[in-house]
Design a protein around this motif. Structure first.
Motif, PDB file in Angstrom:
ATOM      1  N   LYS A 107       0.846  -1.187   0.000  1.00  0.00           N
ATOM      2  CA  LYS A 107       0.000   0.000   0.000  1.00  0.00           C
ATOM      3  C   LYS A 107       0.883   1.240   0.000  1.00  0.00           C
ATOM      4  O   LYS A 107       1.822   1.347   0.790  1.00  0.00           O
ATOM      5  CB  LYS A 107      -0.910  -0.005   1.233  1.00  0.00           C
ATOM      6  CG  LYS A 107      -1.756   1.247   1.397  1.00  0.00           C
ATOM      7  CD  LYS A 107      -2.511   1.209   2.708  1.00  0.00           C
ATOM      8  CE  LYS A 107      -3.277   2.505   2.937  1.00  0.00           C
ATOM      9  NZ  LYS A 107      -3.966   2.509   4.253  1.00  0.00           N
ATOM     10  N   THR A 110       6.935   3.187  -1.529  1.00  0.00           N
ATOM     11  CA  THR A 110       8.024   2.582  -0.767  1.00  0.00           C
ATOM     12  C   THR A 110       9.096   3.626  -0.489  1.00  0.00           C
ATOM     13  O   THR A 110       9.541   4.329  -1.398  1.00  0.00           O
ATOM     14  CB  THR A 110       8.642   1.404  -1.541  1.00  0.00           C
ATOM     15  OG1 THR A 110       7.649   0.397  -1.740  1.00  0.00           O
ATOM     16  CG2 THR A 110       9.816   0.811  -0.777  1.00  0.00           C
ATOM     17  N   SER A 123      11.143   0.505   3.211  1.00  0.00           N
ATOM     18  CA  SER A 123      10.050   0.373   4.173  1.00  0.00           C
ATOM     19  C   SER A 123       8.768   0.902   3.551  1.00  0.00           C
ATOM     20  O   SER A 123       8.795   1.673   2.589  1.00  0.00           O
ATOM     21  CB  SER A 123      10.362   1.135   5.470  1.00  0.00           C
ATOM     22  OG  SER A 123      10.511   2.523   5.205  1.00  0.00           O
ATOM     23  N   GLY A 124       7.647   0.464   4.116  1.00  0.00           N
ATOM     24  CA  GLY A 124       6.365   0.908   3.592  1.00  0.00           C
ATOM     25  C   GLY A 124       5.214   0.279   4.351  1.00  0.00           C
ATOM     26  O   GLY A 124       5.386  -0.261   5.444  1.00  0.00           O
ATOM     27  N   GLU A 125       4.040   0.340   3.744  1.00  0.00           N
ATOM     28  CA  GLU A 125       2.829  -0.197   4.349  1.00  0.00           C
ATOM     29  C   GLU A 125       2.266  -1.310   3.478  1.00  0.00           C
ATOM     30  O   GLU A 125       2.540  -1.382   2.275  1.00  0.00           O
ATOM     31  CB  GLU A 125       1.784   0.908   4.529  1.00  0.00           C
ATOM     32  CG  GLU A 125       2.243   2.039   5.435  1.00  0.00           C
ATOM     33  CD  GLU A 125       1.185   3.117   5.588  1.00  0.00           C
ATOM     34  OE1 GLU A 125       0.038   2.897   5.124  1.00  0.00           O
ATOM     35  OE2 GLU A 125       1.488   4.170   6.158  1.00  0.00           O
ATOM     36  N   ALA A 141      -3.852  -3.828   8.716  1.00  0.00           N
ATOM     37  CA  ALA A 141      -2.805  -2.928   8.233  1.00  0.00           C
ATOM     38  C   ALA A 141      -1.457  -3.352   8.805  1.00  0.00           C
ATOM     39  O   ALA A 141      -1.345  -3.677   9.989  1.00  0.00           O
ATOM     40  CB  ALA A 141      -3.129  -1.490   8.627  1.00  0.00           C
ATOM     41  N   ARG A 143       3.012  -2.672   8.684  1.00  0.00           N
ATOM     42  CA  ARG A 143       4.198  -1.916   8.285  1.00  0.00           C
ATOM     43  C   ARG A 143       5.339  -2.906   8.111  1.00  0.00           C
ATOM     44  O   ARG A 143       5.423  -3.887   8.844  1.00  0.00           O
ATOM     45  CB  ARG A 143       4.557  -0.851   9.326  1.00  0.00           C
ATOM     46  CG  ARG A 143       3.563   0.291   9.397  1.00  0.00           C
ATOM     47  CD  ARG A 143       4.068   1.409  10.300  1.00  0.00           C
ATOM     48  NE  ARG A 143       3.127   2.505  10.383  1.00  0.00           N
ATOM     49  CZ  ARG A 143       3.065   3.506   9.520  1.00  0.00           C
ATOM     50  NH1 ARG A 143       3.929   3.535   8.505  1.00  0.00           N
ATOM     51  NH2 ARG A 143       2.175   4.464   9.642  1.00  0.00           N
ATOM     52  N   TRP A 144       6.191  -2.644   7.142  1.00  0.00           N
ATOM     53  CA  TRP A 144       7.280  -3.571   6.870  1.00  0.00           C
ATOM     54  C   TRP A 144       8.570  -2.801   6.609  1.00  0.00           C
ATOM     55  O   TRP A 144       8.559  -1.656   6.157  1.00  0.00           O
ATOM     56  CB  TRP A 144       6.949  -4.458   5.663  1.00  0.00           C
ATOM     57  CG  TRP A 144       6.705  -3.694   4.391  1.00  0.00           C
ATOM     58  CD1 TRP A 144       5.522  -3.194   3.947  1.00  0.00           C
ATOM     59  CD2 TRP A 144       7.687  -3.320   3.418  1.00  0.00           C
ATOM     60  NE1 TRP A 144       5.694  -2.535   2.758  1.00  0.00           N
ATOM     61  CE2 TRP A 144       7.011  -2.597   2.405  1.00  0.00           C
ATOM     62  CE3 TRP A 144       9.065  -3.526   3.299  1.00  0.00           C
ATOM     63  CZ2 TRP A 144       7.668  -2.080   1.289  1.00  0.00           C
ATOM     64  CZ3 TRP A 144       9.728  -3.011   2.185  1.00  0.00           C
ATOM     65  CH2 TRP A 144       9.028  -2.301   1.197  1.00  0.00           C
ATOM     66  N   SER A 164       2.341  -4.723  13.260  1.00  0.00           N
ATOM     67  CA  SER A 164       0.930  -4.373  13.105  1.00  0.00           C
ATOM     68  C   SER A 164       0.415  -3.789  14.406  1.00  0.00           C
ATOM     69  O   SER A 164       1.076  -3.852  15.448  1.00  0.00           O
ATOM     70  CB  SER A 164       0.099  -5.606  12.728  1.00  0.00           C
ATOM     71  OG  SER A 164       0.064  -6.519  13.810  1.00  0.00           O
TER      72      SER A 164
END
Length: 212
Positions: A107, A110, A123-125, A141, A143-144, A164
């Motif tokens: 999502k 990035t 990183s991103g969602e 949702a 995050r990574w 999360s």
């Protein structure tokens, strides 16, 4: 007078070196990014897409060639894995309870920082879509953060971390709902058993009257 002049020069020198150090540190990622061509970015995106496909199809043989020898993955429940078979076993166990399927998609944009031309910190969602065996669905949702390193002309995932919001977790919510249903069912069952038991005891203790 001389001491004050030397002290002033010393302070100016310290300030100058501090400013230069900040500028060097600030521009390190930008200079590294300038050395990375679009082909490298596309190769990184291909590695990312292969990893997503492996998760969504549970075919981890596809991602094996793109994992760093010292690969590490940290899951949302704080589990850490260093080998694909261990993570594959963990992932497949998620489908043994109330979960039927999990699909993950990225999502938004990035955020990417190149520490060197061969090391990328991204990183991103993401959104994890859960399908439950009772027909319900829910989204979580995520995050990574991932660290990729180029080895032998191939971008490999060195580490991958997911997080999360534990207060908005569809799996926990489903478990809580199931627990509430079981608690209500147990309460109703206990009430019925108690009522039947009382009726039987009353019948047993009721005095018999002989007919005249």
């Amino acid at each position: 007078m001389m001491k004050q002049r030397w002290a002033s020069r010393y302070k100016c020198t310290q300030l100058l070196w501090s400013v230069l150090l900040v500028l060097v540190i600030w521009n390190l990622p930008q200079s590294a990014l300038a050395d990375v061509n679009p082909q490298e970015i596309n190769a990184i995106i291909r590695t990312r897409d292969i990893a997503l496909q492996a998760l969504n199809t549970r075919d981890f043989a596809k991602i094996q060639p793109y994992l760093h020898p010292s690969f590490t993955i940290t899951t949302v429940d704080n589990q850490i894995f260093h080998k694909v078979p261990e993570f594959e076993k963990y992932w497949n166990q998620q489908f043994s309870s109330s979960i039927k399927d999990i699909k993950m998609q990225l999502k938004g944009d990035t955020i990417r920082t190149f520490l060197t031309p061969d090391i990328d910190v991204a990183s991103g969602e993401a959104i994890a879509s859960f399908s439950f065996k009772d027909g319900k669905t829910a989204d979580m949702a995520l995050r990574w953060t991932a660290v990729l390193q180029k080895l032998q002309d191939k971008w490999m995932i060195q580490s991958l971390h997911f997080s999360s919001n534990l207060l908005n977790n569809p799996v926990l919510n489903a478990a809580q709902q199931l627990g509430q249903i079981l608690a209500v069912a147990a309460g109703v069952g206990g009430f019925l058993v108690g009522a039947v038991t009382m009726l039987l005891l009353r019948r047993r203790n009721k005095p018999r009257t002989d007919r005249i």
